[in-house]
Scaffold this active site. Structure first.
Site, PDB file in Angstrom:
ATOM      1  N   GLU A 139      -2.265  -7.478   7.714  1.00  0.00           N
ATOM      2  CA  GLU A 139      -0.976  -7.136   8.300  1.00  0.00           C
ATOM      3  C   GLU A 139      -0.835  -7.707   9.708  1.00  0.00           C
ATOM      4  O   GLU A 139      -1.829  -7.981  10.393  1.00  0.00           O
ATOM      5  CB  GLU A 139      -0.817  -5.606   8.328  1.00  0.00           C
ATOM      6  CG  GLU A 139       0.486  -5.093   8.898  1.00  0.00           C
ATOM      7  CD  GLU A 139       1.735  -5.549   8.138  1.00  0.00           C
ATOM      8  OE1 GLU A 139       1.911  -6.769   7.947  1.00  0.00           O
ATOM      9  OE2 GLU A 139       2.549  -4.677   7.775  1.00  0.00           O
ATOM     10  N   HIS A 189       0.824  -1.201   0.000  1.00  0.00           N
ATOM     11  CA  HIS A 189       0.000   0.000   0.000  1.00  0.00           C
ATOM     12  C   HIS A 189       0.862   1.256   0.000  1.00  0.00           C
ATOM     13  O   HIS A 189       2.001   1.266   0.482  1.00  0.00           O
ATOM     14  CB  HIS A 189      -0.952   0.017   1.198  1.00  0.00           C
ATOM     15  CG  HIS A 189      -0.251   0.126   2.522  1.00  0.00           C
ATOM     16  ND1 HIS A 189       0.228   1.317   3.022  1.00  0.00           N
ATOM     17  CD2 HIS A 189       0.073  -0.808   3.442  1.00  0.00           C
ATOM     18  CE1 HIS A 189       0.804   1.123   4.189  1.00  0.00           C
ATOM     19  NE2 HIS A 189       0.732  -0.171   4.480  1.00  0.00           N
TER      20      HIS A 189
END
Length: 200
Positions: A83, A8
């Site tokens: 994550e 990201h």
């Protein structure tokens, strides 16, 4: 199956050097510009993708939405690639973590395979979760080109278990907006490397 992982784009926490983990933080203005440029480059430079996967957190969903508009693909959520949650350290800089939790910091807690900051996820747990996700993808998306918008630790794990091993696991880092390409063969397990023994 060819898997291209994009980390990201930048958030304010990235810019400030903070642990993000499972915190639901969106992109900052630089991050929006970063992923917009990357989406244009991907649409021109790379062959077409069959699927676009993203994680449930805001920063990956925002990136995927921009890529989706550019590539004309719907976004599919892939929770297996979330994550790592770093528990008490989330939202802190390294200096803040060291000052607030000196014993944990001295123990090098985030770099131990079987231990984690209280409330967090161990690296072994992340490796198992991501590896299971890779195995599932390889078996159901054979022959497809898949774009996955993911996170830093997840990219480390994907690289380690598919192409590189764990020798440089802590040194290697995919930058915000960086790309990593791997091939997954459904006839083999992606777990071709074992992480080092010891250190927790």
């Amino acid at each position: 199956m060819e898997l291209v992982v994009i980390r990201h784009a930048e958030t304010q926490a990235n810019a400030e050097g903070r642990y993000q983990g499972a915190l639901d933080i969106g992109l900052n203005d630089d991050g929006v510009r970063q992923i917009s440029r990357l989406a244009e480059e991907v649409s021109v430079a790379l062959p077409s993708f069959d699927r676009l996967l993203a994680l449930p957190l805001l920063r990956t969903r925002e990136c995927a939405a921009i890529l989706s508009r550019q590539l004309g693909l719907p976004v599919e959520l892939a929770p297996a690639f979330c994550e790592r949650d770093v528990g008490l350290f989330e939202g802190l800089t390294q200096a803040e973590a060291r000052a607030r939790y000196p014993e944990l910091w001295a123990h090098n807690i985030t770099r131990r395979w079987a231990e984690a900051p209280p409330g967090g996820e161990t690296l072994d747990e992340v490796i198992a979760r991501v590896s299971q996700g890779l195995t599932a993808q390889a078996s159901t998306m054979q022959g497809e080109r898949v774009l996955l918008v993911a996170h830093g630790v997840v990219a480390k794990v994907i690289r380690a278990v598919t192409i590189a091993g764990f020798d440089d696991f802590f040194a290697w880092q995919l930058p915000n907006g960086g790309m990593l390409a791997v091939n997954l063969d459904s006839s083999i397990s992606p777990l071709r490397f074992n992480r080092p023994v010891g250190q927790g």
